[in-house]
Motif scaffolding. Sequence first.
Motif, mmCIF file in Angstrom:
data_model
loop_
_atom_site.group_PDB
_atom_site.id
_atom_site.type_symbol
_atom_site.label_atom_id
_atom_site.label_comp_id
_atom_site.label_asym_id
_atom_site.label_seq_id
_atom_site.Cartn_x
_atom_site.Cartn_y
_atom_site.Cartn_z
ATOM 1 N N ARG A 61 -4.190 -40.763 -1.414
ATOM 2 C CA ARG A 61 -5.400 -40.989 -0.631
ATOM 3 C C ARG A 61 -6.580 -40.217 -1.208
ATOM 4 O O ARG A 61 -7.720 -40.428 -0.837
ATOM 5 N N LEU A 62 -6.304 -39.276 -2.090
ATOM 6 C CA LEU A 62 -7.381 -38.519 -2.722
ATOM 7 C C LEU A 62 -7.745 -39.206 -4.037
ATOM 8 O O LEU A 62 -6.901 -39.852 -4.655
ATOM 9 N N PRO A 63 -8.988 -39.051 -4.466
ATOM 10 C CA PRO A 63 -9.385 -39.731 -5.710
ATOM 11 C C PRO A 63 -8.884 -38.998 -6.957
ATOM 12 O O PRO A 63 -9.635 -38.795 -7.899
ATOM 13 N N VAL A 64 -7.619 -38.566 -6.967
ATOM 14 C CA VAL A 64 -7.106 -37.899 -8.165
ATOM 15 C C VAL A 64 -6.462 -38.937 -9.073
ATOM 16 O O VAL A 64 -5.937 -39.944 -8.615
ATOM 17 N N ARG A 65 -6.540 -38.666 -10.371
ATOM 18 C CA ARG A 65 -6.050 -39.650 -11.343
ATOM 19 C C ARG A 65 -4.895 -39.109 -12.169
ATOM 20 O O ARG A 65 -4.328 -39.800 -12.980
ATOM 21 N N ARG A 66 -4.601 -37.833 -12.016
ATOM 22 C CA ARG A 66 -3.617 -37.235 -12.908
ATOM 23 C C ARG A 66 -2.818 -36.166 -12.180
ATOM 24 O O ARG A 66 -3.336 -35.479 -11.309
ATOM 25 N N LEU A 67 -1.546 -36.058 -12.558
ATOM 26 C CA LEU A 67 -0.694 -34.994 -12.039
ATOM 27 C C LEU A 67 -0.309 -34.096 -13.195
ATOM 28 O O LEU A 67 0.051 -34.576 -14.258
ATOM 29 N N LYS A 68 -0.363 -32.793 -12.955
ATOM 30 C CA LYS A 68 0.175 -31.874 -13.948
ATOM 31 C C LYS A 68 1.424 -31.262 -13.339
ATOM 32 O O LYS A 68 1.332 -30.470 -12.389
ATOM 33 N N ILE A 69 2.580 -31.659 -13.858
ATOM 34 C CA ILE A 69 3.834 -31.186 -13.267
ATOM 35 C C ILE A 69 4.035 -29.720 -13.619
ATOM 36 O O ILE A 69 3.905 -29.324 -14.780
ATOM 37 N N ASP A 70 4.326 -28.930 -12.604
ATOM 38 C CA ASP A 70 4.424 -27.489 -12.792
ATOM 39 C C ASP A 70 5.533 -27.129 -13.775
ATOM 40 O O ASP A 70 6.574 -27.770 -13.832
ATOM 41 N N ARG A 71 5.299 -26.047 -14.481
ATOM 42 C CA ARG A 71 6.234 -25.681 -15.536
ATOM 43 C C ARG A 71 7.601 -25.269 -14.991
ATOM 44 O O ARG A 71 8.594 -25.317 -15.700
ATOM 45 N N SER A 72 7.666 -24.893 -13.695
ATOM 46 C CA SER A 72 8.973 -24.515 -13.154
ATOM 47 C C SER A 72 9.937 -25.708 -13.154
ATOM 48 O O SER A 72 11.152 -25.521 -13.218
ATOM 49 N N PHE A 73 9.415 -26.926 -13.108
ATOM 50 C CA PHE A 73 10.288 -28.110 -13.176
ATOM 51 C C PHE A 73 10.508 -28.517 -14.632
ATOM 52 O O PHE A 73 11.614 -28.854 -15.039
ATOM 53 N N VAL A 74 9.391 -28.465 -15.391
ATOM 54 C CA VAL A 74 9.444 -28.912 -16.786
ATOM 55 C C VAL A 74 10.433 -28.064 -17.572
ATOM 56 O O VAL A 74 11.213 -28.565 -18.387
ATOM 57 N N ASP A 75 10.403 -26.769 -17.268
ATOM 58 C CA ASP A 75 11.254 -25.803 -17.918
ATOM 59 C C ASP A 75 12.728 -26.225 -17.940
ATOM 60 O O ASP A 75 13.443 -25.958 -18.891
ATOM 61 N N GLY A 76 13.157 -26.928 -16.868
ATOM 62 C CA GLY A 76 14.584 -27.224 -16.751
ATOM 63 C C GLY A 76 14.997 -28.629 -17.142
ATOM 64 O O GLY A 76 16.160 -28.983 -16.988
ATOM 65 N N VAL A 77 14.076 -29.434 -17.646
ATOM 66 C CA VAL A 77 14.436 -30.852 -17.847
ATOM 67 C C VAL A 77 15.613 -31.063 -18.801
ATOM 68 O O VAL A 77 16.334 -32.030 -18.678
ATOM 69 N N VAL A 78 15.790 -30.108 -19.729
ATOM 70 C CA VAL A 78 16.893 -30.293 -20.677
ATOM 71 C C VAL A 78 18.208 -29.765 -20.107
ATOM 72 O O VAL A 78 19.248 -30.400 -20.223
ATOM 73 N N ARG A 79 18.134 -28.608 -19.438
ATOM 74 C CA ARG A 79 19.353 -27.935 -18.999
ATOM 75 C C ARG A 79 19.790 -28.315 -17.586
ATOM 76 O O ARG A 79 20.964 -28.287 -17.264
ATOM 77 N N ASP A 80 18.821 -28.636 -16.748
ATOM 78 C CA ASP A 80 19.110 -28.713 -15.321
ATOM 79 C C ASP A 80 18.891 -30.138 -14.807
ATOM 80 O O ASP A 80 17.781 -30.662 -14.849
ATOM 81 N N ALA A 81 19.991 -30.723 -14.338
ATOM 82 C CA ALA A 81 19.943 -32.132 -13.934
ATOM 83 C C ALA A 81 18.969 -32.358 -12.778
ATOM 84 O O ALA A 81 18.251 -33.360 -12.740
ATOM 85 N N ALA A 82 18.912 -31.400 -11.875
ATOM 86 C CA ALA A 82 18.031 -31.577 -10.708
ATOM 87 C C ALA A 82 16.575 -31.619 -11.148
ATOM 88 O O ALA A 82 15.813 -32.515 -10.749
ATOM 89 N N SER A 83 16.182 -30.654 -12.002
ATOM 90 C CA SER A 83 14.803 -30.647 -12.492
ATOM 91 C C SER A 83 14.510 -31.945 -13.230
ATOM 92 O O SER A 83 13.444 -32.554 -13.051
ATOM 93 N N ALA A 84 15.458 -32.362 -14.043
ATOM 94 C CA ALA A 84 15.259 -33.591 -14.814
ATOM 95 C C ALA A 84 15.026 -34.763 -13.865
ATOM 96 O O ALA A 84 14.103 -35.570 -14.062
#
Length: 761
Positions: free
Chosen positions: A660-683
Amino acid sequence: MGSAWWRFLVAGAALSAGILVLPIALPRNALIVATGVAAVALMVLGVRANGVRDRLPWYLLAAGVACWSAGDALWTLLADVLGVEPFPSVADAAYLVAYPLLAAGLHRLARGRLRTADRTAVLDSLIVATAVGLVLWVAFIAPSWTDAEGSVLARLVGVAYPVADLALVTQLVHLSAAQRSRTPALRLVAGAFVVVFVADMFFQAAAYIPAVEARVAWLDPLWMGAYLLWGAAALHPSVREVGESDLAPTEGLTPRRVTFLALAVSVLPTLVLVEATLGLRIHNMEVTFASLPLIGLVVLRMLGLVRRMREQSDRLAHLADTDFLTGLENTRRMTVRVDDLLVPAADGSVRGGALLLVAIERFTEINDTLGLRTGDLLLRAVGARLVAATPDGTVARLGGESFGVLLPGPTSSDHATERAAEIRAAFAEPFLLPELTVTVDVAVGVALAPADATTASDLLQRADVALSAARESRDLVARYAGQMRTGGPSAPQLMSELVAALHADEVVVHYQPQVELETGRVVGVEALVRWEHPVHGLLGPLAFVPAAERTGLIRQLTLHVLDRSLAQAARWRASGRTIPVSVNLSVRNLLDPHFVDDVRDALERHRIPATQLELEITETMAMLDPHRSVEVLGALDDLGVLLSVDDYGTGYSSLAYLQRLPVRRLKIDRSFVDGVVRDAASAAIVRSTIELARHLGLTVVAEGVEDDATLLALLEMRCLAAQGYGLGRPVPAERIPDMIDEIEARVPEVVGLRVPLPRGA
Ligand code: C2E
Ligand code: MG
Ligand code: MG
């Protein structure tokens, strides 16, 4: 009604002085009777006209004055019409009935609306009554009673007057001691009684002192004066306030009261002294008898005072140990508690304990957007929840948004960390404040005594260091460790220097590239503020941005960073590189009505198209006060600026809401990005976020990419761009062109593009 009272008083005073020229006969006495009747009428009408709420005491006084006046009328009838002057007479009956009515009226006034006796006022009036009673006894009561000539009735009536006077004096002292404010009406009433009392004394003295008896008619203006004062009191507008005091009675001793009571008590020795000097019989026994109750009363008064002082000091001690907002203990008390736990026992062992420092995340934003009142409510609710979550510990508010939980007794590091996690879990439930629901997260820093510190102040400081670490850690809990970075410059110190630093250009901007994953091309840079502090070296934003947000300096700081970044973008453009810049905002910027104009001005000043500027807001910022921020965000969007949500995933907003806000982009926080390789939940979270965002037409940038494996995983998830130490750290502007070249030479190969794309393809 305003000036009626004194016109009445002045006219009456002239009249009562005038009656002295009249002969002591019917006209003079008739005038006195008329004044009495007028006073009664004015008392009844005055209190009504002035809107007195509790009229009973005034009606009692008016009835007393009426009886008095009736006594005057009867005496006039006897003396001036019938020509007899009997003692006692019917006139005495009327006079004597007046006293109890007057005393009752005074008593009711003294109790006022409190309806309970003011103990000290009663004691004070009894002390004065004892002293005055002694004098009346010696001067009038005993002589009247032992007057061998009079009949029993005459002796009884003779004694009744001084006794009745004593009752009046007692009630009058009671009234003036019980009333906090001495209003004019109260002074007029008191004046009337003093006049009556003085006149009475002279009148009774006339029986023994011939010189006074000869001039007893001189008292007539005094009797008349008393009537006038009563009438004037009822006419005075302040009559409404007499007896209206809702305040708790004053228990204390004012200097005036001390003097008054001292005078009253010194009546005893003075009497003996006067009698001895004049060679009269010394009333030793009477003085001794009066001293006994007097001593008792003074002791009671002292005990009351001591009790009150003790209560007050208890209250002060309580206040000194209590946080005024939450009612919890404060830092002072907590420090004492910790010190107690650290006192060595006889065998040298100390009990120790764990201190968990709990701080509400993003509290400044909550306060800014929802208002201080909601902030206060939230602090109270958080305090209450902490108390409920730690029944075996003590909770204190240590200032601002931080609380301390002290768990006494030996605690292992693991156990303390578990307790910290439990506390965090207690905040999963949202807070239901009036009219809105707020979810807050807390960070917890843990320090153990005596393991980490052997004094209270050290323990607090260590817990604070742990808290800072907790705030940067993923699960928001950290146990103090020796190598943790301690302190650094204090926020208040930095804030006092910040404005000068902005002018001195100590506040600089570093840039971190953002890389498009599919092409390996740098598509922009994020501006990250730094302070080149002459004493403390290069300071990161965490050292001063939060404090700048709290103090309002953030406005200048943001504009400074915006201006610097756009100037830099203009320089890059001039050198042939188009590099969009991204600037971080703070919640205060979104609440600032001039902010949109400031952004437009800055763009125009540096001739940068709005599409080359990205502004990052955190999701909590946008959520907290949707109405106001939507307006500012809408205007920024209209300008053509790209709006993005920073640190996405750390707040509580749903994508549907953000849509509902006029935002066009999301910056995913590094606490999630950090785990994309090791951690299935973050991925899973990152993958579904990217997919959902794409459906909603939002692009996604991953923050905190530290290695190529993460980069490839993100590419596979079809994330648009990435930013992180693995691609390029934040660096000063002059190093950006080289860094871009390096990235664009290396990353395409990593992502599987054999040949780096030629520039401009
Ligand atoms: P942010 O906007 O999320 O900025 C990214 C932060 O993550 C930066 O920290 C950056 O140095 C760090 N970072 C980037 N890549 C990596 C990585 O791969 N690993 C790790 N561990 N960290 C990485 P920095 O510069 O310390 O900034 C911290 C925060 O301070 C920023 O978070 C932003 O919220 C705020 N900030 C920075 N500059 C400004 C500013 O000018 N105004 C405002 N209001 N806030 C600012
Ligand atoms: Mg950012
Ligand atoms: Mg971020």
